[in-house]
Design a protein around this motif. Structure first.
Motif, PDB file in Angstrom:
ATOM      1  N   TYR A  35     -21.562  50.547 -25.552  1.00  0.00           N
ATOM      2  CA  TYR A  35     -22.556  49.936 -24.868  1.00  0.00           C
ATOM      3  C   TYR A  35     -22.863  48.500 -25.100  1.00  0.00           C
ATOM      4  O   TYR A  35     -23.247  47.332 -24.485  1.00  0.00           O
ATOM      5  N   LEU A  36     -23.195  48.364 -26.485  1.00  0.00           N
ATOM      6  CA  LEU A  36     -23.517  47.054 -27.070  1.00  0.00           C
ATOM      7  C   LEU A  36     -22.597  45.867 -26.747  1.00  0.00           C
ATOM      8  O   LEU A  36     -22.760  44.868 -26.452  1.00  0.00           O
ATOM      9  N   ILE A  37     -21.409  46.426 -26.772  1.00  0.00           N
ATOM     10  CA  ILE A  37     -20.162  45.324 -26.593  1.00  0.00           C
ATOM     11  C   ILE A  37     -20.333  44.952 -25.096  1.00  0.00           C
ATOM     12  O   ILE A  37     -20.121  43.692 -24.818  1.00  0.00           O
ATOM     13  N   THR A  38     -20.612  45.714 -24.292  1.00  0.00           N
ATOM     14  CA  THR A  38     -20.621  45.456 -22.726  1.00  0.00           C
ATOM     15  C   THR A  38     -21.876  44.582 -22.501  1.00  0.00           C
ATOM     16  O   THR A  38     -21.635  43.494 -21.815  1.00  0.00           O
ATOM     17  N   VAL A  39     -23.092  44.834 -23.237  1.00  0.00           N
ATOM     18  CA  VAL A  39     -24.337  44.149 -22.760  1.00  0.00           C
ATOM     19  C   VAL A  39     -24.065  42.744 -23.332  1.00  0.00           C
ATOM     20  O   VAL A  39     -24.445  41.791 -22.903  1.00  0.00           O
ATOM     21  N   PHE A  40     -23.546  42.673 -24.845  1.00  0.00           N
ATOM     22  CA  PHE A  40     -23.407  41.360 -25.318  1.00  0.00           C
ATOM     23  C   PHE A  40     -22.355  40.637 -24.734  1.00  0.00           C
ATOM     24  O   PHE A  40     -22.537  39.361 -24.515  1.00  0.00           O
ATOM     25  N   LEU A  45     -21.210  35.857 -21.337  1.00  0.00           N
ATOM     26  CA  LEU A  45     -20.559  35.015 -20.164  1.00  0.00           C
ATOM     27  C   LEU A  45     -21.611  34.384 -19.159  1.00  0.00           C
ATOM     28  O   LEU A  45     -21.364  33.650 -18.661  1.00  0.00           O
ATOM     29  N   ILE A  46     -22.938  35.297 -18.959  1.00  0.00           N
ATOM     30  CA  ILE A  46     -23.969  34.631 -18.090  1.00  0.00           C
ATOM     31  C   ILE A  46     -24.284  33.590 -18.775  1.00  0.00           C
ATOM     32  O   ILE A  46     -24.673  32.548 -17.945  1.00  0.00           O
ATOM     33  N   LEU A  47     -24.678  33.637 -19.840  1.00  0.00           N
ATOM     34  CA  LEU A  47     -25.176  32.299 -20.801  1.00  0.00           C
ATOM     35  C   LEU A  47     -24.296  31.286 -20.598  1.00  0.00           C
ATOM     36  O   LEU A  47     -24.669  29.861 -20.458  1.00  0.00           O
ATOM     37  N   ALA A  48     -22.840  31.468 -20.655  1.00  0.00           N
ATOM     38  CA  ALA A  48     -21.814  30.429 -20.896  1.00  0.00           C
ATOM     39  C   ALA A  48     -21.755  29.667 -19.522  1.00  0.00           C
ATOM     40  O   ALA A  48     -21.973  28.514 -19.471  1.00  0.00           O
ATOM     41  N   VAL A  49     -21.791  30.556 -18.449  1.00  0.00           N
ATOM     42  CA  VAL A  49     -21.736  30.051 -17.017  1.00  0.00           C
ATOM     43  C   VAL A  49     -23.145  29.114 -16.701  1.00  0.00           C
ATOM     44  O   VAL A  49     -22.890  27.926 -16.064  1.00  0.00           O
ATOM     45  N   PRO A 287     -15.677  40.891 -19.289  1.00  0.00           N
ATOM     46  CA  PRO A 287     -15.724  39.858 -19.897  1.00  0.00           C
ATOM     47  C   PRO A 287     -14.748  39.187 -20.977  1.00  0.00           C
ATOM     48  O   PRO A 287     -14.233  38.139 -20.636  1.00  0.00           O
ATOM     49  N   PHE A 288     -13.915  40.169 -21.357  1.00  0.00           N
ATOM     50  CA  PHE A 288     -12.558  39.801 -22.094  1.00  0.00           C
ATOM     51  C   PHE A 288     -11.614  39.518 -21.135  1.00  0.00           C
ATOM     52  O   PHE A 288     -10.727  38.479 -21.413  1.00  0.00           O
ATOM     53  N   ILE A 289     -11.430  40.101 -20.091  1.00  0.00           N
ATOM     54  CA  ILE A 289     -10.321  39.860 -19.155  1.00  0.00           C
ATOM     55  C   ILE A 289     -10.633  38.494 -18.642  1.00  0.00           C
ATOM     56  O   ILE A 289      -9.626  37.474 -18.473  1.00  0.00           O
ATOM     57  N   TYR A 290     -11.731  37.898 -18.445  1.00  0.00           N
ATOM     58  CA  TYR A 290     -12.242  36.682 -17.639  1.00  0.00           C
ATOM     59  C   TYR A 290     -12.165  35.610 -18.898  1.00  0.00           C
ATOM     60  O   TYR A 290     -11.619  34.614 -18.530  1.00  0.00           O
ATOM     61  N   LYS A 298     -13.270  29.983 -22.178  1.00  0.00           N
ATOM     62  CA  LYS A 298     -13.398  29.783 -23.531  1.00  0.00           C
ATOM     63  C   LYS A 298     -13.847  28.399 -23.902  1.00  0.00           C
ATOM     64  O   LYS A 298     -14.704  28.452 -24.952  1.00  0.00           O
ATOM     65  N   GLY A 299     -13.580  27.332 -23.270  1.00  0.00           N
ATOM     66  CA  GLY A 299     -14.212  26.096 -23.397  1.00  0.00           C
ATOM     67  C   GLY A 299     -16.066  26.259 -23.467  1.00  0.00           C
ATOM     68  O   GLY A 299     -16.744  25.750 -24.488  1.00  0.00           O
ATOM     69  N   ALA A 300     -16.233  26.782 -22.280  1.00  0.00           N
ATOM     70  CA  ALA A 300     -17.936  26.915 -22.502  1.00  0.00           C
ATOM     71  C   ALA A 300     -18.446  27.802 -23.504  1.00  0.00           C
ATOM     72  O   ALA A 300     -19.540  27.659 -23.952  1.00  0.00           O
ATOM     73  N   LEU A 301     -17.752  28.921 -23.613  1.00  0.00           N
ATOM     74  CA  LEU A 301     -18.165  29.749 -24.832  1.00  0.00           C
ATOM     75  C   LEU A 301     -18.166  29.053 -26.410  1.00  0.00           C
ATOM     76  O   LEU A 301     -19.071  29.135 -26.869  1.00  0.00           O
TER      77      LEU A 301
END
Length: 322
Positions: A35-40, A45-49, A287-290, A298-301
């Motif tokens: 659950y923590l991995i999913t949320v984080f 990903l949302i913050l990066a976008v 998130p890992f797939i994308y 990856k660059g945005a992260l």
């Protein structure tokens, strides 16, 4: 409507996966980690976008929405299960059960519709690249997401209102880790024929329809890619939709696997275990797939992490100042 007057009960028992006391810490730790991995992962990903102007495009707009929905989807079931394990209680009130079922169906439907919208986005990007920005303008993208929300809300309201008309007797044990609609209907002591018919027709229309739409768009995409002369052009076009295709395959294969295994074994316990795949594992892997298959993400992260580190350093330096 007063639930107590219609059901005769005020609470259900969520049996979860196992009643063995020695397995509870293992189950708790495993699901808390996922659950923590999913949320984080989805939140990152949302913050990066949102923080990178290079990613303010239709594809990443839909991806950010998908990540938000995945967080909500997992949060409808897992936190309650973790609380039950921690407190060693399996009780969920009737109102909470109906509410959980409503939001679970809502976000599952949104996942389904949004994956279809993203398939259409890939179709326009590959088959009509010169008109992409004209067709997928911000207003149209917002409209697609809004329609997905409206259809999902109506779909969830339909099922919830159908369950509210049922009466429940003394059997209140749900052999699942959340209030799954089929499990609840099986506990009813009133006629459930209409409920089952609504579930089947809604599944064919609102799940089968988008799935057929995705298959159709990918048939057009494959046909368009085959028409590209250069190998580099084919690879570039195919790489545009590989992440989405992976997520779609994962979502539909796990969802179908749950219901096929449930129908084959007639075991509620097996259905609960299989449900983990599309309620927890799929949102965790998205998130890992994308990110792993996408240079832009990856660059945005990396830029986001550098910016966060820099801000943290500045704050620490300011705190040191007298």
């Amino acid at each position: 409507m007063d639930p107590g007057n219609n059901t005769g009960i005020s609470e259900f028992q969520l049996l979860g996966f196992s009643e063995e006391p020695e397995l509870q810490p293992l189950i708790f730790g495993l699901f808390l980690s996922m659950y923590l991995i999913t949320v984080f992962g989805n939140l990152l990903l949302i913050l990066a976008v949102s923080s990178d102007s290079h990613l303010h495009t239709p594809m990443y707009f839909f991806l950010a929405n998908l990540s938000f929905i995945d967080i909500c989807f997992t949060s409808t079931a897992v936190p309650k299960m973790l609380v039950n394990i921690q407190t060693q209680k399996k009780v969920i009130t009737y109102d909470s059960c109906i509410t959980q079922m409503y939001f679970f169906i809502l976000f599952a439907s949104l996942d389904n519709f949004l994956l279809t919208v993203m398939a259409y986005d890939c179709f326009v990007a590959i088959c009509h690249p010169l008109h992409y920005m004209v067709i997928m303008n911000p207003r149209f993208c917002g409209l697609l997401v809004l329609v997905s929300w409206i259809l999902s809300v109506l779909h969830s309201l339909l099922h919830t209102s159908m369950v509210l008309r049922l009466s429940f007797c003394t059997e209140v044990e749900i052999t699942h880790f959340f209030c799954e609609i089929n499990q609840i209907i099986q506990l009813a002591c009133s006629d459930t024929f209409l409920n089952n018919m609504v579930i089947y027709f809604a599944a064919m229309l609102l799940a089968g329809g988008p799935f057929i739409g995705i298959l159709y768009t990918y048939s057009k995409i494959v046909s368009s890619i085959r028409g590209i002369s250069s190998a580099q052009g084919k690879y570039k076009a195919f790489s545009t939709c590989t992440s989405h295709l992976s997520v779609v395959s994962l979502f539909y294969c796990t969802s179908l696997g749950v219901y096929l295994s449930s129908a084959a074994t007639q075991s509620s316990q097996a259905s609960a275990v299989a449900s983990v795949m599309y309620t927890v594992v799929t949102p965790m892997l998205n998130p890992f797939i994308y990110s792993l298959r996408n240079r832009d993400i990856k660059g945005a992260l990396m830029r986001f992490s550098r910016m966060a580190t820099l801000k943290g350093t500045i704050i620490l330096e300011l705190k040191k100042c007298p």
